[in-house]
Design a protein around this motif. Sequence first.
Motif, short mmCIF file in Angstrom:
data_model
loop_
_atom_site.label_atom_id
_atom_site.label_comp_id
_atom_site.label_asym_id
_atom_site.label_seq_id
_atom_site.Cartn_x
_atom_site.Cartn_y
_atom_site.Cartn_z
N MET A 36 48.94 31.31 102.07
CA MET A 36 47.95 32.37 102.12
C MET A 36 47.41 32.70 100.73
O MET A 36 46.25 33.07 100.57
CB MET A 36 48.55 33.62 102.76
CG MET A 36 48.90 33.45 104.23
SD MET A 36 47.50 32.86 105.23
CE MET A 36 46.34 34.21 104.98
N GLY A 37 48.24 32.53 99.71
CA GLY A 37 47.75 32.70 98.35
C GLY A 37 46.70 31.65 98.02
O GLY A 37 45.67 31.95 97.39
N ALA A 38 46.94 30.41 98.45
CA ALA A 38 45.98 29.33 98.21
C ALA A 38 44.68 29.58 98.97
O ALA A 38 43.58 29.33 98.45
CB ALA A 38 46.59 27.99 98.63
N VAL A 39 44.78 30.08 100.19
CA VAL A 39 43.58 30.39 100.99
C VAL A 39 42.75 31.46 100.29
O VAL A 39 41.53 31.34 100.15
CB VAL A 39 43.97 30.83 102.41
CG1 VAL A 39 42.76 31.43 103.14
CG2 VAL A 39 44.54 29.67 103.20
N THR A 40 43.41 32.52 99.84
CA THR A 40 42.71 33.61 99.16
C THR A 40 42.06 33.12 97.88
O THR A 40 40.90 33.44 97.59
CB THR A 40 43.69 34.76 98.86
OG1 THR A 40 44.32 35.17 100.07
CG2 THR A 40 42.94 35.94 98.24
N LEU A 41 42.80 32.34 97.10
CA LEU A 41 42.27 31.80 95.85
C LEU A 41 41.08 30.89 96.10
O LEU A 41 40.10 30.92 95.35
CB LEU A 41 43.37 31.04 95.11
CG LEU A 41 43.01 30.49 93.73
CD1 LEU A 41 42.62 31.62 92.78
CD2 LEU A 41 44.18 29.70 93.15
#
Length: 301
Positions: free
Chosen positions: A151-156
């Motif tokens: 989810m961090g990668a998606v947000t980034l």
Amino acid sequence: MQFFRYREDRLPVLFFTLFFACDVIVYALVDSTPWLVVWAVLGIVPKGAVCAFNHHHQHLSVFRVPLLNRLLEVMYGIQTGITSHGWVLHHSIGHHVNYLDQRTDESRWRRDDGTPMGEGEYSLVVGATAYPRMWKVATRTGKYLRIFLVMGAVTLAIVAAAVAWRPLPALIVIVVPMVAMLFYTAWATFTHHAGKKTSSHFVASNNILHRGYNLVTGNLGYHTAHHYRPGVHWSRLPALHDEIAHQIPADCYVCPGIPWNLQQEVIGPPPGMPFAPGSSTADDCEPAVPTAKSFASASLV
């Protein structure tokens, strides 16, 4: 099918979603740098409220459907700089487990040598170390690591795409506020525990019983109750506080900051509320906020 776990979450989620939509519209359509800056500054207070409710959500998720929770966390991450399960790691299974031990607390207010930090130092240290400490908790426990990373990668990726399409609006409306709100969140937590004894839940937190403050933060001012039972929904914290008020010392009540203190200057429990004898201030610390007014004359607005 009921999507919300608690109906009290409906209005905050609606408001924050509409505000996020306004952010997107301003980002997409406004080219004037001064107007973009004005919008970003005006968003500080609403996004401060988002920070509080992002905290609540990562203690007790808003939706019964996991996909809806992930979508909400993407929005909250872009608004606050704290991505999905970041608070779960840093705060719920980090700070809440360790806050009575200032050697390990993820939001510790003491330096390594045991001396207390000032407000500015604390805000910078906790903000700057937020993600490294999230990662440390995730790798230590093995829990939530995958979802935190994905989810961090998606947000980034979403933020990076926004910057690639419209660099200046993205920087002013999205990127700078994300960083600012991360440090704002750290700053806002300073008076929750700084200067308090760590011998029990009932002396380790400060409480802010101000209607306006608790409306905007989802009753975050009932902080002893929140640490006593962190799984209790934010709407139930005032009732829980009433149950345990007789165990909380009088100097565990403080005045909120600007703008709330413009209407409330007196510190202490409301008239008629029971409180425990003694002091909650750590022996080697000054109180986190001034406590010059009499507890006996305390009043709320």
